[in-house]
Enzyme design. Structure first.
Site, PDB file in Angstrom:
ATOM      1  N   THR A  98       0.877  -1.170   0.000  1.00  0.00           N
ATOM      2  CA  THR A  98       0.000   0.000   0.000  1.00  0.00           C
ATOM      3  C   THR A  98       0.913   1.218   0.000  1.00  0.00           C
ATOM      4  O   THR A  98       1.600   1.483   0.989  1.00  0.00           O
ATOM      5  CB  THR A  98      -0.908   0.025   1.244  1.00  0.00           C
ATOM      6  N   LYS A 173      -7.365   1.867  -3.445  1.00  0.00           N
ATOM      7  CA  LYS A 173      -7.060   1.436  -2.072  1.00  0.00           C
ATOM      8  C   LYS A 173      -7.264   2.609  -1.093  1.00  0.00           C
ATOM      9  O   LYS A 173      -7.715   2.432   0.033  1.00  0.00           O
ATOM     10  CB  LYS A 173      -5.623   0.901  -2.001  1.00  0.00           C
ATOM     11  N   LYS A 241      -0.100   5.224   8.288  1.00  0.00           N
ATOM     12  CA  LYS A 241       0.680   5.368   7.052  1.00  0.00           C
ATOM     13  C   LYS A 241      -0.281   5.522   5.863  1.00  0.00           C
ATOM     14  O   LYS A 241      -0.125   6.397   5.030  1.00  0.00           O
ATOM     15  CB  LYS A 241       1.569   4.119   6.872  1.00  0.00           C
TER      16      LYS A 241
END
Ligand code: NAP
Length: 290
Positions: A98, A173, A241
Site C-alpha cells: 500500500t 485502495k 501510514k
C-alpha cells in the site's frame, strides 16, 4: 507455470508467496531483508531464496513486491540491487504494497524504460485474506500487462480489478481506507454507547448487522471490541501510514475529507496509548480506557 520472484515475506507477503507456489504451481524465488524468514519460507514451501532483490528477479517473468511504504518500495525496486536491476525485458513487476499513486507512476516509468511492465496492485482483506488466498486486488496499469498478470495474481485473490492507468490501484485502495476509517469510528461509538446503555452487545449486533448498519467490520470485529482485545489484525501504525497517503493525495486533488482527517488524529491518540500494533478497531479503547 511461470517463473516468479517475491520480495517481502511479511504478514501479507509470506502467505501470498505461498499461494503462488502451492495454488498457482509457479516456480517461486523469494527474497526477504531478514534472511531467516526467507529460509523458513523455503523450508515450508520449497522453491529457492536469493540474497538480493535483483538476484531473485533474474530470469523471473513476474516479480512481486510487498513491503512497508514508498521508501521501502523504492529501495527494493529502483535502489541498488533492486529488482529492476535484475529483471529482463518483457518481465512484469507487480507491487502489492500500500503506497502512494506517485510512486506507482514513478515505477511504471522506471519499468517501461527497461522494457518491463508494471502493475500497482495493493490488496484488501487483511492477514486472514492473505492466508486464505482470498484478497481483493486493486490494479493500475496497462490492459495488456494486466491481462498477462491477472492469472498469476489469481493464486492469492478472490477479486482482481483493473481500475485505470498506473496509480489507479493505489487510488482505489485510498478510497477503501477512507470508507473504513469513518466506519470503524462509528462502530466504536455504537459499541461504546451500547455498553453504557447496559445492552448485550452480541445481541445488539446479531440484530442490527442484518439491517442497514451491517458491515465487514461489524461482523468481524464486534466480538473482540466487546472483549477489549486488539493484539491482532491490521496495525494502527499501518493505518496511519495509509491515511497519510490519503490525506496527501486529497490535498493534491482537492477532495474534502474532514472525518478521515479527524479519525487519523484519533489513531494518533491510540498510538500515544501504546497501541501502535493494535488492530484498527482499537478506536474503541480510545473511548473506554482514557
Ligand atoms: N497486514 C495487513 O492486514 C495488510 C492489509 C492490507 C495491506 N497491507 C499492506 O501490505 C504491506 C505489507 O504489510 P505487512 O503487514 O505484510 O507488513 P510486515 O509484516 O511489517 O512486513 C513488511 C515486509 O517488508 C519488508 N521490508 C520493509 N522495509 C523494507 C526495506 N526497506 N527493504 C527490504 N524489505 C523491507 C520486511 O522485511 P523484514 O522481514 O526484514 O522486516 C517484511 O518482509 C504494507 O504496505 C501494508 O500497508 C497490510
Amino acid at each position: 507455470m511461470a517463473k516468479v520472484a517475491f520480495i517481502g515475506l511479511g504478514v501479507m507477503g509470506y502467505p501470498m508467496a505461498g499461494h503462488l507456489k502451492a495454488k498457482g504451481g509457479h516456480d517461486v524465488t523469494v527474497y526477504n531483508r531478514t534472511a531467516a524468514k526467507a529460509d523458513a519460507w523455503v523450508k515450508q514451501h520449497g522453491g529457492t531464496s536469493a540474497p538480493t532483490p535483483a538476484e531473485a528477479a533474474k530470469g523471473a517473468e513476474f516479480v512481486f513486491t510487498c513491503v512497508g511504504n514508498d521508501d521501502d518500495l523504492r529501495s527494493v525496486t529502483i535502489g541498488e540491487n533492486g529488482v529492476l536491476a535484475g529483471m529482463a525485458e518483457g518481465a512484469i513487476l507487480i507491487d502489492n504494497t500500500t503506497a502512494s499513486a506517485e510512486v506507482a507512476r514513478e515505477l511504471y516509468e522506471a519499468a517501461a524504460a527497461k522494457g518491463c511492465g508494471f502493475i500497482d496492485a495493493p490488496v484488501s482483506g487483511g492477514q486472514a485474506g492473505a492466508e486464505n488466498g482470498v484478497l481483493t486486488v486493486m490494479c493500475g496499469g496497462d490492459e495488456a500487462t494486466f491481462e498477462k498478470a491477472r492469472p498469476v495474481i489469481d493464486a492469492y485473490a478472490r477479486m482482481v480489478g483493473l481500475m485505470g492507468p498506473a496509480g489507479a490501484g493505489q487510488l482505489t485502495k485510498m478510497i477503501n481506507q477512507i470508507c473504513i476509517a469513518g466506519l470503524v469510528q462509528g462502530l466504536a461509538e455504537g459499541v461504546h454507547f451500547g455498553k453504557r446503555a447496559g445492552l448485550d452487545i452480541e445481541k445488539v449486533v446479531e440484530v442490527i448487522s442484518k439491517g442497514a448498519a451491517g458491515s465487514w467490520q461489524m461482523e468481524n470485529r464486534h466480538k473482540t471490541m466487546n472483549q477489549d482485545k486488539y493484539d491482532f489484525g491490521f496495525a494502527v501504525d499501518w493505518m496511519r501510514k495509509d491515511l497519510d497517503i490519503v490525506l496527501t493525495e486529497a490535498r493534491r486533488n482537492g477532495a474534502k475529507l474532514p472525518v478521515t482527517a479527524l479519525v487519523d488524529q484519533f489513531y494518533g491518540d491510540v498510538q500515544a496509548m501504546g497501541g501502535n500494533r493494535w488492530d484498527t478497531s482499537s478506536l474503541l479503547a480510545r473511548l473506554e480506557r482514557k
